[in-house]
Design an enzyme around this catalytic site. Structure first.
Site, PDB file in Angstrom:
ATOM      1  N   ASP A 127      66.566  33.245   5.938  1.00  0.00           N
ATOM      2  CA  ASP A 127      67.388  32.243   5.267  1.00  0.00           C
ATOM      3  C   ASP A 127      67.006  30.811   5.635  1.00  0.00           C
ATOM      4  OD1 ASP A 127      70.049  31.501   3.788  1.00  0.00           O
ATOM      5  OD2 ASP A 127      70.115  30.464   5.717  1.00  0.00           O
ATOM      6  N   ALA A 173      72.003  36.514  -3.530  1.00  0.00           N
ATOM      7  CA  ALA A 173      72.984  37.579  -3.728  1.00  0.00           C
ATOM      8  C   ALA A 173      73.779  37.371  -5.010  1.00  0.00           C
ATOM      9  CB  ALA A 173      73.942  37.630  -2.530  1.00  0.00           C
ATOM     10  N   ALA A 187      70.549  30.394   1.271  1.00  0.00           N
ATOM     11  CA  ALA A 187      69.506  31.051   0.477  1.00  0.00           C
ATOM     12  C   ALA A 187      69.868  32.505   0.222  1.00  0.00           C
ATOM     13  CB  ALA A 187      68.158  30.949   1.191  1.00  0.00           C
ATOM     14  N   ASP A 188      70.378  33.179   1.231  1.00  0.00           N
ATOM     15  CA  ASP A 188      70.817  34.564   1.060  1.00  0.00           C
ATOM     16  C   ASP A 188      71.952  34.660   0.049  1.00  0.00           C
ATOM     17  OD1 ASP A 188      69.152  35.999   2.873  1.00  0.00           O
ATOM     18  OD2 ASP A 188      70.331  35.275   4.560  1.00  0.00           O
ATOM     19  N   ILE A 189      72.931  33.765   0.182  1.00  0.00           N
ATOM     20  CA  ILE A 189      74.087  33.812  -0.708  1.00  0.00           C
ATOM     21  C   ILE A 189      73.676  33.500  -2.147  1.00  0.00           C
ATOM     22  CG2 ILE A 189      76.309  32.749  -1.240  1.00  0.00           C
ATOM     23  CD1 ILE A 189      76.632  32.262   1.800  1.00  0.00           C
TER      24      ILE A 189
END
Length: 398
Positions: free
Chosen positions: A142, A174, A169-171
């Site tokens: 991330d 997702a 970045a992950d969120i």
């Protein structure tokens, strides 16, 4: 209306997932009623299980991203384990994976291969940088993607850039995976065909860079890092109060500045002062502007400041700590908290933001233990207890 099912009731999702991006995407699907089967390694499972022990001994990331799922622990590198996962996928509507680039293809679990064999399947490949290009095989965590996408360059203070305090970045990836699955399900309902979905963390976060990106690449200077202040609006910052709190306020136009000057600063002459009369002037004289606001807010307690600002029609907020958010009166008043079961006992969790009035509440199932559902899932594939036990002794499942 009360008899309506959740939107994804009857949808089965198989996920070979780890960390945050794919697990958070599939948790959204589980909350909306989908059955989510989480495939984990037998030797420790999703490595996010070991990030910390803050949630009554469980990892906070894992608790956040994995409620409502069934866990099966399978060694995908063993042909017998890979076969089990392919059999699970054969009965699924959606498959999601975020293995290292190329790993899914080596296992025959990439979206293109799976969808070629089953046109109704929706298969999602999630990666850091996408399937092609010079960065395709670059490690993507991330913080690294936050840097590559430029988020860190516009976050922080003039002296120091900082990453976002949540895995942005992950969120981002997702949520695009989640909406991509919903779009593909809608298309399949019309055409009967599912198909591949590709999501990259860099693509997702670069899209979220909208204002700074467009501001910078179309001729303007990239926005300066200004902490919690706004780069092009003043006053728009956090100011200390007499009781040690921080209150953030935002003046969006010159009419609001006049009200602030008259009712909060108690200096009505500043409304027409050429140094402050327009936002451009206030931004150019930011230090003077902030000094006037800080003087006024600094003489008030936090609740008094919020009360006076709201009475004057000035947008404002408290700069809350994480603990204060957990006790936020608005979340409590709207009954947003629930308890979910876990191997460590009941844990507080927020209802998902998607609310469907008149329908059933989101399904907030338990956080699974590693391999909690292995035997039941193997039995659902037609294996006998003896066959399951043999696989367990061989280390293929756990």
């Amino acid at each position: 209306m009360g008899t309506q099912p959740l939107p994804l009731d009857g949808i089965t999702v198989v996920a070979v997932e780890q960390a945050v991006s794919a697990p958070f995407a599939t948790r959204q699907l589980a909350d909306l009623g989908a059955r989510v089967i989480k495939v984990e390694r037998p030797d420790g499972g999703d490595f996010a299980r070991g990030y910390d022990t803050a949630a009554h001994g469980l990892a906070s990331h894992f608790v956040w991203c994995n409620r409502g799922k069934e866990s099966i622990a399978v060694d995908l590198k063993d042909p017998r384990g890979a076969r089990i996962v392919r059999d699970l996928i054969a009965g699924a509507d959606v498959f999601v994976q975020n293995l290292a680039q190329g790993a899914a293809a080596r296992l025959g679990l990439d979206a293109a291969a799976l969808c070629a064999g089953d046109p109704r399947l929706i298969a999602v490949d999630m990666s850091g940088y996408g399937s092609g290009g010079p960065y395709a095989h670059k490690r993507a965590y991330d913080m690294l993607v936050q840097c590559e996408a430029g988020l860190v360059s516009v976050t922080g203070t003039d002296e120091r850039p900082v990453k976002a305090g949540v895995p942005a970045a992950d969120i981002a990836a997702a949520m695009y995976a989640f909406s991509g699955v919903l779009a593909a399900l809608l298309r399949r309902g019309t055409t009967g065909v599912g198909g591949p979905v590709e999501i990259s963390m860099l693509d997702s976060l670069a899209e979220w860079m909208g204002h700074p990106l467009h501001h910078g690449m179309h001729g303007g200077e990239p926005p300066a890092r200004t902490g919690v202040a706004h780069a092009v609006i003043a006053p728009y910052d956090a100011y200390g109060t007499a009781d040690g709190a921080q209150v953030l306020l935002s003046v969006q136009n010159d009419r609001e500045w006049r009200r602030l000057a008259e009712r909060i600063l108690k200096r009505p002459e500043l409304a027409d002062d050429p140094r402050f009369a327009t936002n451009t002037a206030r931004t150019a004289h930011r230090e003077l502007t902030d000094a006037e606001v800080a003087r006024a807010i600094g003489g008030l307690g936090a609740e008094e400041a919020i009360g006076e600002l709201e009475a004057a029609g000035i947008a404002c907020a408290r700069l809350n700590t994480v603990r204060e958010v957990a006790g936020h009166p608005q979340l409590a008043a709207r009954d947003r908290w629930r308890e979910v079961d876990s191997p460590a006992g009941p844990l507080r969790a927020l209802l998902p933001p998607i609310t469907l009035p008149g329908g059933p509440e989101a399904r907030m199932g338990a956080v699974p233990a590693l391999g909690e559902h292995t035997d039941a899932l193997l039995n659902s594939l037609g294996m006998t207890d003896e066959e399951s036990a043999a696989l367990r002794r061989a280390g293929v499942v756990a």
